[in-house]
Write an enzyme that holds these catalytic residues in place. Sequence first.
Site, mmCIF file in Angstrom:
data_model
loop_
_atom_site.group_PDB
_atom_site.id
_atom_site.type_symbol
_atom_site.label_atom_id
_atom_site.label_comp_id
_atom_site.label_asym_id
_atom_site.label_seq_id
_atom_site.Cartn_x
_atom_site.Cartn_y
_atom_site.Cartn_z
ATOM 1 N N LYS A 215 0.826 -1.210 0.000
ATOM 2 C CA LYS A 215 0.000 0.000 0.000
ATOM 3 C C LYS A 215 0.860 1.260 0.000
ATOM 4 C CE LYS A 215 -3.177 2.959 0.622
ATOM 5 N NZ LYS A 215 -4.416 3.173 -0.075
ATOM 6 N N CYS A 269 -4.204 10.766 1.200
ATOM 7 C CA CYS A 269 -3.461 9.524 0.949
ATOM 8 C C CYS A 269 -2.054 9.827 0.466
ATOM 9 C CB CYS A 269 -4.178 8.696 -0.102
ATOM 10 S SG CYS A 269 -5.904 8.466 0.264
HETATM 11 N N1 SAJ Z 1 -1.909 14.574 -8.984
HETATM 12 C C1 SAJ Z 1 -1.011 15.330 -9.705
HETATM 13 N N2 SAJ Z 1 -0.560 14.828 -10.886
HETATM 14 C C2 SAJ Z 1 -0.972 13.606 -11.367
HETATM 15 C C3 SAJ Z 1 -1.866 12.842 -10.613
HETATM 16 C C4 SAJ Z 1 -2.326 13.358 -9.415
HETATM 17 O O1 SAJ Z 1 -0.612 16.430 -9.309
HETATM 18 O O2 SAJ Z 1 -0.517 13.244 -12.452
HETATM 19 C C5 SAJ Z 1 -2.409 15.097 -7.707
HETATM 20 C C6 SAJ Z 1 -3.930 15.211 -7.638
HETATM 21 O O3 SAJ Z 1 -4.378 16.409 -8.211
HETATM 22 C C7 SAJ Z 1 -4.167 15.130 -6.156
HETATM 23 C C8 SAJ Z 1 -3.085 14.167 -5.675
HETATM 24 O O4 SAJ Z 1 -2.118 14.135 -6.707
HETATM 25 O O5 SAJ Z 1 -3.951 16.385 -5.523
HETATM 26 C C9 SAJ Z 1 -3.567 12.762 -5.401
HETATM 27 O O6 SAJ Z 1 -4.533 12.350 -6.351
HETATM 28 P P1 SAJ Z 1 -4.583 10.887 -6.988
HETATM 29 O O7 SAJ Z 1 -5.701 10.827 -7.943
HETATM 30 O O8 SAJ Z 1 -3.249 10.543 -7.499
HETATM 31 O O9 SAJ Z 1 -4.790 9.931 -5.752
HETATM 32 P P2 SAJ Z 1 -5.828 9.838 -4.532
HETATM 33 O O10 SAJ Z 1 -5.142 10.405 -3.333
HETATM 34 O O11 SAJ Z 1 -7.170 10.351 -4.857
HETATM 35 O O12 SAJ Z 1 -5.948 8.245 -4.413
HETATM 36 C C10 SAJ Z 1 -4.764 7.484 -4.239
HETATM 37 C C11 SAJ Z 1 -4.801 6.281 -5.202
HETATM 38 N N3 SAJ Z 1 -3.488 5.639 -5.244
HETATM 39 C C12 SAJ Z 1 -2.834 5.411 -6.410
HETATM 40 O O13 SAJ Z 1 -3.283 5.759 -7.485
HETATM 41 C C13 SAJ Z 1 -1.520 4.708 -6.309
HETATM 42 C C14 SAJ Z 1 -5.875 5.301 -4.765
HETATM 43 O O14 SAJ Z 1 -5.829 4.103 -5.555
HETATM 44 C C15 SAJ Z 1 -5.683 4.918 -3.282
HETATM 45 O O15 SAJ Z 1 -6.682 4.022 -2.841
HETATM 46 C C16 SAJ Z 1 -5.799 6.210 -2.474
HETATM 47 O O16 SAJ Z 1 -4.717 7.065 -2.880
HETATM 48 C C17 SAJ Z 1 -5.693 5.868 -1.002
HETATM 49 O O17 SAJ Z 1 -6.750 5.805 -0.356
HETATM 50 O O18 SAJ Z 1 -4.596 5.593 -0.516
#
Ligand code: SAJ
Length: 437
Positions: A215, A269
């Site tokens: 995780k 997360c």
């Molecule tokens: N972000 C960027 N650039 C990107 C992708 C995301 O700046 O290319 C930013 C987003 O805008 C946001 C942050 O990162 O602020 C996180 O967003 P996210 O969509 O990457 O992730 P979360 O936090 O919504 O969900 C993550 C997921 N983990 C992964 O994709 C490895 C999800 O599968 C997990 O279940 C979740 O964390 C969790 O609960 O841990």
Amino acid sequence: MKFNKICVIGLGYIGLPTASTFAMHGVETIGIDISPEIIETLNRGEIHIHEPGLRQAFTQAQQTGKFRAALAPEEADAFIIAVPTPFKENETGEYHGAKYKLADMRAVKSAAESIVPYLRKGNVVVLESTSPPRTTIDLVAPILEKSSLKAGKDFHLCYSPERVLPGQILRELIENSRVIGGVTSESAQAGADLYATFVKGQIIQTDATTAEMVKLMENTHRDVNIAIANEFSRLAERFGVDVWEAISIANLHPRVKILSPGPGVGGHCISVDPWFFVEAAPELTPLIYHSRKVNDAQPDYVVKIIKKALGTLKGKKIAALGLAYKPDVDDLRESPAVEVVRLLQNEGALVLACEPYKPNAHLPGIFIAATLNDSIREAEAILLLVRHTEFLKLSPSEVAGNTGARTIIDTVNGWTSPEWKKTGFQVIKLGSGKSRA
Ligand code: SAJ
């Protein structure tokens, strides 16, 4: 193993969808939370969080007569702990002068303690909360063993992380693969039997600490990769390049997948979990540590760009579009957009934000307009902070008709159409040296 009754402890973004899904699949499910308001709301048939599909799932769960919310656990076949593991607000660790954040495990501890009086031989206990490595064995097992039952011998103990993406939780709970780490292989098998109630993806059995690391590795991998994208955006600006164009070309390479830069990394997360590794082993994690620092510094970087574009920010009226931590969700926790707004206000800017997913949010010191037009009407500049679909669809001429502002600052590559320039807007884009040349 057969499960007739389970308790899900913690009814937040993960616990409530999980409890609803179990109940929908015919398992008597008692949802536990320490908040009397949440329990009352749920027992009234309402829900307290926004997640697509959750209302329908919860209603269905209630209609089966299998779901009930309560303040304390009771005897059951299985207990699932899905409580938050944030970091400590007022305490940090330090390694050679570098400060790092510490996990606040109080909710996990008290959830485990609340199970002790009801734990019986043959029960299954699963920790789902994202936790530092070895939490299941070093923290949860000793608490549960106060019952005088032995983990792995008298009852089964597992770690099974939630890995669902906010916005798609209900679907991903069922379709994603699920990792179950047991303190023994029998525990892993019992945990696998439990989740087989509804999981259609692959169920992988391993040991508890491996599952904890899986995780943390997933979210840390994402954080580090976003950090490099953010650094690329800074480099591109320095060298007169559009980082978005450069990334799209680089990503044509079959073994390259660069993520997107933006105003920073938010949510509960990805911006939190990498610290669990740093706390556990600061001497082994310089890359993870610095990636966190890069992403945490991104809101400051955005403010620098805005200052360069607008000159002094004192008294400048700025419309900030989006406060959520990412597109098309209503979650404002650890949101970099909120941080950007605060920093702008600290510089004297007069910011009026617009958050269509939470227009009535109360954030001390932040003003949220009722509508998009209200936020842009008096603005001198428009700042796009979140790629909400509704913002991406905006037509430049309509926007131009509703505001005197002719400067837009796009931090998420949301407004790429040449129409914006044709309509008379000066477009400043994060990561684009070209837009400023
Ligand atoms: N972000 C960027 N650039 C990107 C992708 C995301 O700046 O290319 C930013 C987003 O805008 C946001 C942050 O990162 O602020 C996180 O967003 P996210 O969509 O990457 O992730 P979360 O936090 O919504 O969900 C993550 C997921 N983990 C992964 O994709 C490895 C999800 O599968 C997990 O279940 C979740 O964390 C969790 O609960 O841990």
